[in-house]
Design a protein around this motif. Structure first.
Motif, PDB file in Angstrom:
ATOM      1  N   UNK A  34       0.837  -1.194   0.000  1.00 41.22           N
ATOM      2  CA  UNK A  34       0.000   0.000   0.000  1.00 41.22           C
ATOM      3  C   UNK A  34       0.872   1.244   0.000  1.00 41.22           C
ATOM      4  N   UNK A  35       0.334   2.312  -0.573  1.00 42.29           N
ATOM      5  CA  UNK A  35       1.041   3.591  -0.570  1.00 42.29           C
ATOM      6  C   UNK A  35       0.065   4.694  -0.203  1.00 42.29           C
ATOM      7  N   UNK A  36       0.613   5.832   0.198  1.00 47.41           N
ATOM      8  CA  UNK A  36      -0.215   6.977   0.554  1.00 47.41           C
ATOM      9  C   UNK A  36      -0.636   7.726  -0.702  1.00 47.41           C
ATOM     10  N   UNK A  37      -1.584   8.617  -0.533  1.00 46.33           N
ATOM     11  CA  UNK A  37      -2.041   9.453  -1.648  1.00 46.33           C
ATOM     12  C   UNK A  37      -0.900  10.325  -2.158  1.00 46.33           C
ATOM     13  N   UNK A  60       2.415   9.118 -10.190  1.00 46.92           N
ATOM     14  CA  UNK A  60       1.637   9.470 -11.386  1.00 46.92           C
ATOM     15  C   UNK A  60       2.075  10.803 -11.977  1.00 46.92           C
ATOM     16  N   UNK A  61       2.937  11.517 -11.270  1.00 47.64           N
ATOM     17  CA  UNK A  61       3.434  12.812 -11.714  1.00 47.64           C
ATOM     18  C   UNK A  61       2.296  13.830 -11.878  1.00 47.64           C
ATOM     19  N   UNK A  62       1.414  13.860 -10.847  1.00 47.82           N
ATOM     20  CA  UNK A  62       0.313  14.830 -10.810  1.00 47.82           C
ATOM     21  C   UNK A  62       0.328  15.509  -9.446  1.00 47.82           C
ATOM     22  N   UNK A  71      -5.045  16.685  -7.728  1.00 51.77           N
ATOM     23  CA  UNK A  71      -5.448  15.906  -8.903  1.00 51.77           C
ATOM     24  C   UNK A  71      -5.549  14.435  -8.527  1.00 51.77           C
ATOM     25  N   UNK A  72      -4.588  13.950  -7.765  1.00 54.50           N
ATOM     26  CA  UNK A  72      -4.623  12.553  -7.310  1.00 54.50           C
ATOM     27  C   UNK A  72      -5.854  12.306  -6.439  1.00 54.50           C
ATOM     28  N   UNK A  73      -6.179  13.260  -5.578  1.00 53.23           N
ATOM     29  CA  UNK A  73      -7.360  13.131  -4.723  1.00 53.23           C
ATOM     30  C   UNK A  73      -8.641  13.078  -5.562  1.00 53.23           C
ATOM     31  N   UNK A  95      -3.608   1.225 -13.198  1.00 50.59           N
ATOM     32  CA  UNK A  95      -3.984   2.514 -13.782  1.00 50.59           C
ATOM     33  C   UNK A  95      -2.919   2.996 -14.764  1.00 50.59           C
ATOM     34  N   UNK A  96      -1.659   2.857 -14.386  1.00 55.06           N
ATOM     35  CA  UNK A  96      -0.564   3.341 -15.231  1.00 55.06           C
ATOM     36  C   UNK A  96      -0.445   2.544 -16.525  1.00 55.06           C
ATOM     37  N   UNK A  97      -0.907   1.280 -16.527  1.00 59.15           N
ATOM     38  CA  UNK A  97      -0.810   0.437 -17.712  1.00 59.15           C
ATOM     39  C   UNK A  97      -1.939   0.693 -18.697  1.00 59.15           C
ATOM     40  N   UNK A  98      -2.994   1.391 -18.286  1.00 55.86           N
ATOM     41  CA  UNK A  98      -4.113   1.677 -19.197  1.00 55.86           C
ATOM     42  C   UNK A  98      -3.599   2.568 -20.328  1.00 55.86           C
ATOM     43  N   UNK A  99      -3.861   2.177 -21.595  1.00 59.63           N
ATOM     44  CA  UNK A  99      -3.334   2.963 -22.714  1.00 59.63           C
ATOM     45  C   UNK A  99      -4.005   4.325 -22.866  1.00 59.63           C
ATOM     46  N   UNK A 100      -5.303   4.385 -22.704  1.00 59.28           N
ATOM     47  CA  UNK A 100      -5.977   5.676 -22.874  1.00 59.28           C
ATOM     48  C   UNK A 100      -6.578   6.114 -21.555  1.00 59.28           C
ATOM     49  N   UNK A 101      -6.240   7.302 -21.190  1.00 59.81           N
ATOM     50  CA  UNK A 101      -6.773   7.862 -19.944  1.00 59.81           C
ATOM     51  C   UNK A 101      -7.789   8.926 -20.308  1.00 59.81           C
ATOM     52  N   UNK A 102      -8.847   8.955 -19.574  1.00 65.05           N
ATOM     53  CA  UNK A 102      -9.846   9.989 -19.839  1.00 65.05           C
ATOM     54  C   UNK A 102      -9.356  11.293 -19.223  1.00 65.05           C
ATOM     55  N   UNK A 103      -9.872  12.425 -19.668  1.00 57.70           N
ATOM     56  CA  UNK A 103      -9.423  13.704 -19.116  1.00 57.70           C
ATOM     57  C   UNK A 103      -9.744  13.811 -17.626  1.00 57.70           C
ATOM     58  N   UNK A 104      -8.947  14.606 -16.921  1.00 56.98           N
ATOM     59  CA  UNK A 104      -9.144  14.764 -15.491  1.00 56.98           C
ATOM     60  C   UNK A 104     -10.354  15.615 -15.152  1.00 56.98           C
ATOM     61  N   UNK A 105     -10.894  16.303 -16.114  1.00 54.64           N
ATOM     62  CA  UNK A 105     -12.073  17.119 -15.890  1.00 54.64           C
ATOM     63  C   UNK A 105     -13.176  16.671 -16.837  1.00 54.64           C
ATOM     64  N   UNK A 106     -14.409  16.875 -16.447  1.00 61.03           N
ATOM     65  CA  UNK A 106     -15.529  16.486 -17.299  1.00 61.03           C
ATOM     66  C   UNK A 106     -15.948  17.624 -18.225  1.00 61.03           C
ATOM     67  N   UNK A 107     -15.287  18.774 -18.131  1.00 61.52           N
ATOM     68  CA  UNK A 107     -15.597  19.930 -18.971  1.00 61.52           C
ATOM     69  C   UNK A 107     -14.967  19.718 -20.346  1.00 61.52           C
ATOM     70  N   UNK A 108     -15.797  19.520 -21.419  1.00 60.76           N
ATOM     71  CA  UNK A 108     -15.226  19.241 -22.741  1.00 60.76           C
ATOM     72  C   UNK A 108     -14.513  20.443 -23.357  1.00 60.76           C
TER      73      UNK A 108
END
Length: 191
Positions: A123-126, A133-135, A139-141, A170-183
């Protein structure tokens, strides 16, 4: 209340003079008493019967469970701070201190916290997850709260716990969705 100078025998004689009779009944885990006074008044009292091996100075079961789980995540001083912020008093209604948490753990057979436990459980902390994740931490929260990355928090104020394998997935997923839902929000590309 009897006068401070009155000894036990005199207090008993005064009480016997004032009371006519006491009627006691045990029902549904309670002792119900009715005091009949010499003047004709009645006083009803109800007391809860203590369970076998229990006394009135106990903490709630959810507090016991919380301390048991927090002891795997943080040292006693931090547990005391968190319990005080959460408004969970000791069995006697006091605030928590490091010594009280230590005594409570000892009494209930809860092992002491060790720094290496997180790594042993994978386990790791937030904060560590954000760095990996380099965020930013916020953003991680948001990612954990949204469910993009699996994490759990025992209660408000407790550290977020993220399994290293969930972060690796999570890091292995090829496509990540945007961090915001605002298009309309665009991402910056640095060269």
């Amino acid at each position: 209340m009897v006068a401070p100078g009155c000894d036990g025998r005199n207090a008993q004689r005064i009480l016997r003079t004032a009371l006519h009779e006491i009627v006691v009944r045990i029902e549904g885990g309670f002792i119900e008493m009715v005091l009949h006074w010499q003047g004709g008044d009645h006083t009803a009292l109800q007391l809860k019967i203590n369970g076998v091996g229990k006394h009135r100075w106990t903490v709630s079961e959810d507090t016991l469970t919380l301390i048991r789980e927090l002891a795997r995540l943080m040292p006693d001083q931090q547990i005391a701070r968190l319990l005080n912020r959460a408004g969970k008093p000791t069995g006697r209604g006091n605030g928590w201190t490091k010594a009280r948490v230590c005594s409570f753990r000892s009494h209930h057979g809860i092992a002491v916290y060790h720094e290496s436990e997180w790594a042993e459980r994978g386990e790791i902390t937030l904060e560590a997850a954000a760095q990996i994740m380099n965020v930013s931490l916020m953003t991680a929260l948001r990612m954990v709260r949204r469910g993009t990355v699996k994490g759990r928090q025992l209660c408000r104020g407790a550290p977020w716990v993220i399994k290293a394998e969930d972060l690796a997935a999570y890091r292995e997923k090829p496509s990540r969705r945007p961090l915001t839902s605002d298009p309309s929000q665009q991402s910056l590309q640095f060269q």
